[in-house]
Design a protein around this motif. Sequence first.
Motif, PDB file in Angstrom:
ATOM      1  N   GLU A  83       0.646  -1.267  -0.023  1.00 36.32           N
ATOM      2  CA  GLU A  83      -0.031  -0.075   0.058  1.00 36.32           C
ATOM      3  C   GLU A  83       0.694   1.222   0.004  1.00 36.32           C
ATOM      4  O   GLU A  83       0.507   2.316  -0.698  1.00 36.32           O
ATOM      5  CB  GLU A  83      -0.947  -0.034   1.166  1.00 36.32           C
ATOM      6  CG  GLU A  83      -1.945  -1.022   1.194  1.00 36.32           C
ATOM      7  CD  GLU A  83      -2.807  -1.140   2.367  1.00 36.32           C
ATOM      8  OE1 GLU A  83      -2.635  -0.312   3.225  1.00 36.32           O
ATOM      9  OE2 GLU A  83      -3.521  -2.249   2.552  1.00 36.32           O
ATOM     10  N   LEU A  86       2.387   1.489  -3.808  1.00 37.22           N
ATOM     11  CA  LEU A  86       1.422   1.870  -4.648  1.00 37.22           C
ATOM     12  C   LEU A  86       0.607   3.280  -4.227  1.00 37.22           C
ATOM     13  O   LEU A  86       0.577   4.071  -5.330  1.00 37.22           O
ATOM     14  CB  LEU A  86       0.146   0.817  -4.550  1.00 37.22           C
ATOM     15  CG  LEU A  86       0.662  -0.565  -5.253  1.00 37.22           C
ATOM     16  CD1 LEU A  86      -0.527  -1.631  -4.989  1.00 37.22           C
ATOM     17  CD2 LEU A  86       1.129  -0.375  -6.650  1.00 37.22           C
ATOM     18  N   GLY A  87       0.789   3.599  -3.082  1.00 38.63           N
ATOM     19  CA  GLY A  87      -0.224   5.019  -2.773  1.00 38.63           C
ATOM     20  C   GLY A  87       1.052   6.044  -3.128  1.00 38.63           C
ATOM     21  O   GLY A  87       0.348   7.037  -3.555  1.00 38.63           O
ATOM     22  N   VAL A 166      -5.328  -4.568  -0.120  1.00 36.58           N
ATOM     23  CA  VAL A 166      -4.261  -3.434  -0.681  1.00 36.58           C
ATOM     24  C   VAL A 166      -5.296  -2.610  -1.683  1.00 36.58           C
ATOM     25  O   VAL A 166      -5.079  -1.652  -1.741  1.00 36.58           O
ATOM     26  CB  VAL A 166      -3.309  -4.331  -1.633  1.00 36.58           C
ATOM     27  CG1 VAL A 166      -2.500  -3.009  -2.412  1.00 36.58           C
ATOM     28  CG2 VAL A 166      -2.117  -4.983  -0.537  1.00 36.58           C
ATOM     29  N   THR A 170      -5.233   1.112  -0.343  1.00 32.83           N
ATOM     30  CA  THR A 170      -4.285   1.865  -1.042  1.00 32.83           C
ATOM     31  C   THR A 170      -4.289   3.587  -0.927  1.00 32.83           C
ATOM     32  O   THR A 170      -3.648   4.426  -0.906  1.00 32.83           O
ATOM     33  CB  THR A 170      -3.825   1.407  -2.361  1.00 32.83           C
ATOM     34  OG1 THR A 170      -3.457   0.018  -2.246  1.00 32.83           O
ATOM     35  CG2 THR A 170      -2.735   2.181  -3.050  1.00 32.83           C
TER      36      THR A 170
END
Length: 298
Positions: A83, A86-87, A166, A170
């Motif tokens: 997370e 990707l975040g 996730v 995220t």
Amino acid sequence: MKNWKPSAPTLLLMPAIIVLAAVVIVPLALSFYSSFTPFRLTRPETFYVFVGFRNYANLLSNWDFWIAFGRTVLLLTVALNLEMLLGLGLAMLVEKATRGQRLLRTLMMFPMMFSPILVGFQFKFMFNDNIGLVNNALQSLGLASDAIPWLIDGRLAFIAITTAEVWSSTSVFAILILAGLLAMPKEPIEAARVDGCTPWQTFRYVTLPFVMPFAYIAMTIRSLDVARAYDIVKIMTDGGPAGRTELLWTLVARTSYSDARMGLANAMAYFSILLSILFTVYFFRKLAAARNQIGAEW
């Protein structure tokens, strides 16, 4: 008590205090007391039998509990790192957008608006081995010849649960990191470019240290959520197959309601709170260190 005259603020707060005590404090006190008893839902009289730390001692030799504990730590570690990455990437893409940034920020928040139960049903359908979208897509693209038993195989079921976690959260990292990127002054980035830093060096030594406090705040929030994960796992696998996706709170629920061993379940719950406390303390320390670093360098 006749001579006691509470102040006006006390009188105004009294209804809230009474409701808080009735809804939160009293149940917590009763559950904490029951963790020192052999209380069973089918035998109410056992609630009044005090056995000391016997339930907590039994946990030390309860192999199922420690497997669920380790699996929860694994899920927490994998989910938080994914997370975070990707975040961070999503936040940087939105921050670079020159048009429609408000719309992108709104769309970015959609996954966290869905309830965990709805997310569980959604991904249970997607990973279904017969009619699921994932298997249909893989077979249509020629990447798989047979249906993959996502929710039947233990390792694959864990991957499916992690994917659901996730996907749903995220956006928490993306929103907080995006707030840090938007609040970041542009002068240090321009100075790094003038000094000849590459884009990677600018990101590594200028941008990333500034947004890390925001990331640690997101990690603190999400660590509390993942440590008590229940809804998604309950809907997707119910701890199966054969307990391969059993987490702490699914084990607590099974022990308390299916086995009716409420005293032992409450001992598990209070013991597992230590996991949340440890991760919270760790991330708060990292947050303080990151803030001190920014204060020293900026």
